[in-house]
Design a protein around this motif. Structure first.
Motif, PDB file in Angstrom:
ATOM      1  N   PRO A 118     -28.051  -5.566  -9.533  1.00  0.00           N
ATOM      2  CA  PRO A 118     -28.712  -5.166  -8.276  1.00  0.00           C
ATOM      3  C   PRO A 118     -27.918  -5.574  -7.045  1.00  0.00           C
ATOM      4  N   ASP A 119     -28.145  -4.844  -5.965  1.00  0.00           N
ATOM      5  CA  ASP A 119     -27.569  -5.215  -4.672  1.00  0.00           C
ATOM      6  C   ASP A 119     -28.383  -6.314  -4.009  1.00  0.00           C
ATOM      7  N   LEU A 120     -29.651  -6.380  -4.358  1.00  0.00           N
ATOM      8  CA  LEU A 120     -30.548  -7.334  -3.715  1.00  0.00           C
ATOM      9  C   LEU A 120     -31.648  -7.734  -4.684  1.00  0.00           C
ATOM     10  N   ILE A 121     -31.991  -9.012  -4.680  1.00  0.00           N
ATOM     11  CA  ILE A 121     -33.109  -9.534  -5.467  1.00  0.00           C
ATOM     12  C   ILE A 121     -34.115 -10.145  -4.498  1.00  0.00           C
ATOM     13  N   VAL A 122     -35.375  -9.776  -4.648  1.00  0.00           N
ATOM     14  CA  VAL A 122     -36.443 -10.302  -3.800  1.00  0.00           C
ATOM     15  C   VAL A 122     -37.469 -11.001  -4.685  1.00  0.00           C
TER      16      VAL A 122
END
Length: 235
Positions: free
Chosen positions: A92-96
């Protein structure tokens, strides 16, 4: 842009995932199924009102499940190997992170990019659990904020991207506070996504101080908070 959200199945988390999908349709969700169980009673009648309020506010009285509208997997604990493997394969590009148990250093250290965590409170004053409730209990209504910060090995101590006050409305009651906090969570993450898409990074500032750690709030103190918050909102 590929995003993975680490969360649990609740109504407000369902609303959050739906809102993020509107700005970024390439999302996977990892749902943690096992929750911490405190050694004392934490139940309160306002929690039932909270669920009813959110169900009617967002879902016309329904109780939708995240797994029914977005690709997701379930893990017992967010630090399980299954979670790690899924993240590594998805790239992923981003993990939230929103409302899971503590992310261990073993997982954090293996991530290609920093993960972002949503904290219902100001971590420079209140870390851990039930931060908004503890703010109310101590009469610090100015600490009713939502924070977006980088995940760090030290709990709730990562650099902060942004803080936003929870919008309070006249005659608001405690069972409505989580929904207002969710609105903040959505806007904070959407803003971070847009900044990342535009600039390839985000601005984060190291915390100036370490807030006190708080655990679960027991039932008897939740009753105090219900009364205090009602008194504050209806002077």
């Amino acid at each position: 842009m590929k995003i993975i959200i680490l969360t649990t199945q609740t109504l407000h988390h369902t609303k959050f995932v739906q809102d993020i999908l509107e700005v970024c349709p390439d999302i996977d969700v990892i749902l943690e199924t096992k929750s911490l169980i405190p050694p004392f009673d934490i139940n309160h009648s306002y929690l039932e009102l909270q669920d009813d309020y959110e169900s009617n506010l967002w879902f016309q009285g329904a109780l939708p499940k995240i797994k029914n509208f977005v690709h997701s997997i379930e893990v017992n604990n967010i630090n399980d190997q299954e979670c790690f493997s899924f993240i590594m394969n998805a790239e992923p590009d981003l993990i939230v992170v929103f409302g899971t148990s503590r992310i261990r250093a073993s997982l954090i250290n293996c991530l290609a990019r920093p993960a972002l965590n949503l904290h219902g409170g100001d971590p420079e004053y209140y870390r851990g659990l039930d931060s908004h409730l503890w703010s109310i209990y101590h009469g610090e209504y100015n600490r009713l904020v939502t924070s977006l910060h980088e995940v760090s090995a030290a709990l709730d101590a990562g650099a902060i991207l942004n803080k936003r006050p929870v919008k309070l409305t006249p005659a608001m009651e405690l069972f409505q506070l989580r929904a207002a906090n969710t609105d903040c969570c959505c806007s904070l993450v959407i803003d971070a996504i847009k900044q990342y898409q535009k600039e390839g990074s985000w601005n984060a500032q190291a915390q100036k101080q370490t807030g006190r750690y708080y655990s679960f709030m027991p039932t008897v103190l939740k009753e105090v908070c219900v009364k205090k918050f009602k008194g504050y909102m209806t002077p």
